[in-house]
Motif scaffolding. Structure first.
Motif, short mmCIF file in Angstrom:
data_model
loop_
_atom_site.label_atom_id
_atom_site.label_comp_id
_atom_site.label_asym_id
_atom_site.label_seq_id
_atom_site.Cartn_x
_atom_site.Cartn_y
_atom_site.Cartn_z
N GLN A 86 0.83 -1.21 0.00
CA GLN A 86 0.00 0.00 0.00
C GLN A 86 0.86 1.26 0.00
OE1 GLN A 86 -3.34 -0.11 -0.45
NE2 GLN A 86 -3.08 2.07 -0.79
N ARG A 89 2.08 1.81 -3.50
CA ARG A 89 0.99 2.31 -4.34
C ARG A 89 0.76 3.79 -4.09
NH1 ARG A 89 -3.10 -2.60 -3.24
NH2 ARG A 89 -2.27 -4.06 -4.77
N ARG A 93 1.12 6.87 -6.74
CA ARG A 93 0.01 7.79 -7.02
C ARG A 93 0.44 9.24 -6.84
NH1 ARG A 93 -3.49 4.52 -3.71
NH2 ARG A 93 -4.18 2.85 -5.06
N ASP A 122 4.40 -4.96 -5.77
CA ASP A 122 3.18 -4.65 -6.50
C ASP A 122 3.52 -4.46 -7.97
OD1 ASP A 122 0.66 -3.95 -7.27
OD2 ASP A 122 0.79 -1.90 -6.51
#
Length: 149
Positions: A86, A89, A93, A122
């Motif tokens: 997370q 990610r 972003r 990821d």
């Protein structure tokens, strides 16, 4: 992570036996971890033979470190890996990450050995997969050059 683990050779794919030796765990433990950690998905060929890529070997070493060295439970290690995913990610972003691991390394201390230890958790988007592929090829080239020199 313990320094007793052997160096990971510059190869594209590793068998389960090779990964077991490189990571200091038995093959049945690797098969169990595949069920417990969704990020761990080796390629399977005929006869259900598993082939792991370099980033998966690094991930297994990270899992081993969490479980054996840091004392996490399976559930705790799963949660910790999910937090890392997370976090990556979120950084993507926000445009903070160009390549995995680069944000924590300055220009003065850029070292391929440190980048090699970064675990890619990821790989959903195509650009990330492409960058990971290029990164792996660069490590393979570096290792080949170090053998020649």
């Amino acid at each position: 992570m313990g320094n007793s683990l052997p160096y990971i050779p510059a190869k594209r794919y590793f068998t389960i036996g090779e990964v077991a030796e490189l990571c200091g765990v038995k093959p049945h433990v690797l098969r169990y971890w595949e069920q417990e950690f969704t990020q761990l998905r080796p390629m399977k060929r005929r006869g259900n033979r598993r082939y792991y890529q370099h980033h998966e070997v690094l991930m297994i070493r990270r899992i081993r470190d969490l479980l054996y060295d840091q004392g996490f439970t399976i559930s705790g290690a799963r949660n910790k890996l999910q937090e890392l995913v997370q976090g990556e990610r979120d950084k993507r972003r926000n445009g903070e990450v160009l390549l995995d691991g680069m944000e924590s390394i300055g220009d003065d201390d850029l070292s391929f050995d440190r980048l090699e230890d970064v675990v890619v958790l990821d790989s959903d988007d195509a650009a990330s997969v492409h960058l990971q592929s290029v990164r792996r090829e660069l490590f393979e080239i570096r290792d080949l050059l170090s053998e020649v020199l």
